[in-house]
Design a protein around this motif. Structure first.
Motif, PDB file in Angstrom:
ATOM      1  N   VAL A  63       1.425  13.640  -1.599  1.00 41.29           N
ATOM      2  CA  VAL A  63       0.316  12.010  -1.925  1.00 41.29           C
ATOM      3  C   VAL A  63      -1.683  12.091  -1.322  1.00 41.29           C
ATOM      4  O   VAL A  63      -1.751  13.010  -0.626  1.00 41.29           O
ATOM      5  CB  VAL A  63       1.202  11.053  -0.678  1.00 41.29           C
ATOM      6  CG1 VAL A  63       0.155   9.917  -0.725  1.00 41.29           C
ATOM      7  CG2 VAL A  63       2.778  11.032  -1.430  1.00 41.29           C
ATOM      8  N   VAL A  64      -1.844  11.458  -2.479  1.00 42.64           N
ATOM      9  CA  VAL A  64      -3.418  11.654  -2.364  1.00 42.64           C
ATOM     10  C   VAL A  64      -3.960   9.891  -1.281  1.00 42.64           C
ATOM     11  O   VAL A  64      -4.291  10.056  -0.435  1.00 42.64           O
ATOM     12  CB  VAL A  64      -4.601  11.528  -3.707  1.00 42.64           C
ATOM     13  CG1 VAL A  64      -5.210  11.665  -2.840  1.00 42.64           C
ATOM     14  CG2 VAL A  64      -4.092  13.348  -3.822  1.00 42.64           C
ATOM     15  N   SER A  65      -3.351   8.910  -2.231  1.00 38.26           N
ATOM     16  CA  SER A  65      -3.574   7.775  -1.332  1.00 38.26           C
ATOM     17  C   SER A  65      -2.227   6.719  -2.247  1.00 38.26           C
ATOM     18  O   SER A  65      -1.819   6.715  -3.752  1.00 38.26           O
ATOM     19  CB  SER A  65      -4.751   7.147  -2.512  1.00 38.26           C
ATOM     20  OG  SER A  65      -6.125   7.479  -1.996  1.00 38.26           O
ATOM     21  N   ASP A  66      -2.608   6.127  -1.272  1.00 40.21           N
ATOM     22  CA  ASP A  66      -0.728   5.860  -1.153  1.00 40.21           C
ATOM     23  C   ASP A  66      -0.274   3.831  -1.163  1.00 40.21           C
ATOM     24  O   ASP A  66      -1.514   3.444  -0.266  1.00 40.21           O
ATOM     25  CB  ASP A  66       0.438   5.759  -0.212  1.00 40.21           C
ATOM     26  CG  ASP A  66       1.345   5.350  -0.587  1.00 40.21           C
ATOM     27  OD1 ASP A  66       1.689   3.837  -1.056  1.00 40.21           O
ATOM     28  OD2 ASP A  66       2.491   5.618   0.188  1.00 40.21           O
ATOM     29  N   PHE A  67      -1.337   3.165  -2.346  1.00 39.35           N
ATOM     30  CA  PHE A  67      -1.021   2.088  -3.384  1.00 39.35           C
ATOM     31  C   PHE A  67       0.059   1.762  -2.396  1.00 39.35           C
ATOM     32  O   PHE A  67      -0.018   0.127  -3.891  1.00 39.35           O
ATOM     33  CB  PHE A  67      -1.957   1.430  -3.779  1.00 39.35           C
ATOM     34  CG  PHE A  67      -3.778   2.227  -3.317  1.00 39.35           C
ATOM     35  CD1 PHE A  67      -4.660   1.705  -2.568  1.00 39.35           C
ATOM     36  CD2 PHE A  67      -3.891   3.590  -3.892  1.00 39.35           C
ATOM     37  CE1 PHE A  67      -5.736   2.228  -2.353  1.00 39.35           C
ATOM     38  CE2 PHE A  67      -4.964   4.760  -3.901  1.00 39.35           C
ATOM     39  CZ  PHE A  67      -6.179   3.690  -3.041  1.00 39.35           C
ATOM     40  N   ARG A  68       0.780   1.264  -2.331  1.00 41.98           N
ATOM     41  CA  ARG A  68       2.306   0.789  -2.841  1.00 41.98           C
ATOM     42  C   ARG A  68       2.342  -0.914  -2.587  1.00 41.98           C
ATOM     43  O   ARG A  68       2.909  -1.938  -2.481  1.00 41.98           O
ATOM     44  CB  ARG A  68       3.765   1.068  -2.387  1.00 41.98           C
ATOM     45  CG  ARG A  68       3.853   2.305  -3.332  1.00 41.98           C
ATOM     46  CD  ARG A  68       4.695   2.858  -2.884  1.00 41.98           C
ATOM     47  NE  ARG A  68       4.487   4.450  -1.890  1.00 41.98           N
ATOM     48  CZ  ARG A  68       5.851   5.391  -1.621  1.00 41.98           C
ATOM     49  NH1 ARG A  68       6.890   5.328  -2.013  1.00 41.98           N
ATOM     50  NH2 ARG A  68       4.969   6.114  -1.032  1.00 41.98           N
ATOM     51  N   ASP A  69       1.579  -0.743  -1.388  1.00 48.93           N
ATOM     52  CA  ASP A  69       1.583  -2.541  -0.229  1.00 48.93           C
ATOM     53  C   ASP A  69       0.369  -3.176  -1.343  1.00 48.93           C
ATOM     54  O   ASP A  69       0.711  -4.629  -1.031  1.00 48.93           O
ATOM     55  CB  ASP A  69       0.604  -2.129   0.615  1.00 48.93           C
ATOM     56  CG  ASP A  69       1.813  -1.417   1.844  1.00 48.93           C
ATOM     57  OD1 ASP A  69       2.994  -1.531   1.776  1.00 48.93           O
ATOM     58  OD2 ASP A  69       2.033  -0.646   3.159  1.00 48.93           O
ATOM     59  N   THR A  70      -0.050  -3.044  -2.087  1.00 50.93           N
ATOM     60  CA  THR A  70      -1.561  -3.549  -2.689  1.00 50.93           C
ATOM     61  C   THR A  70      -1.254  -3.682  -4.080  1.00 50.93           C
ATOM     62  O   THR A  70      -1.960  -4.642  -4.667  1.00 50.93           O
ATOM     63  CB  THR A  70      -2.335  -3.294  -2.091  1.00 50.93           C
ATOM     64  OG1 THR A  70      -2.963  -1.876  -2.089  1.00 50.93           O
ATOM     65  CG2 THR A  70      -3.296  -4.237  -0.280  1.00 50.93           C
TER      66      THR A  70
END
Length: 118
Positions: free
Chosen positions: A91-98
């Motif tokens: 994972v590089v960046s996780d944007f599941r919340d936004t």
């Protein structure tokens, strides 16, 4: 007359390993002749789109300017992220919340996104 998009080319230290990984990850089909030690390895999506992995000596050093955005079919986003991690992605960046996507990197560091299934 117009130009037609033929395929996408991705630089790789090991084209065979990359092609094999993406075939497993995205359930693509390797083209005839894809084998260890090949300088070029083609794979084809179920929709007929071609991706070429080509041997280059250079290391990847910066963020990709282009990347695949993958939408799950028949699985959830979380299941696909977990599957990618099990296959060796990170994972590089996780944007599941936004924003409903996760930026990941394949074993050679090439970024791709796993979108929400919706």
């Amino acid at each position: 007359m117009t130009l037609m998009l033929s395929h996408t080319t991705i630089d790789a230290h090991d084209p065979y390993a990359q092609a094999t990984w993406w075939c497993e990850m995205a359930e693509f089909t390797p083209q005839e002749g894809v084998r260890p030690g090949s300088d070029e390895c083609y794979i084809v999506t179920e929709h007929g789109y071609t991706v070429l992995f080509i041997l280059v000596p250079d290391d990847k050093t910066v963020k990709n300017r282009m990347h695949f955005c993958m939408r799950p079919e028949g699985r959830t986003q979380d299941e696909e992220v977990d599957r990618a991690l099990a296959l060796g992605a990170r994972v590089v960046s996780d944007f599941r919340d936004t924003g409903d996507w996760v930026v990941m990197a394949d074993p050679e560091g090439n970024e791709f996104c796993v979108l929400s299934a919706a």
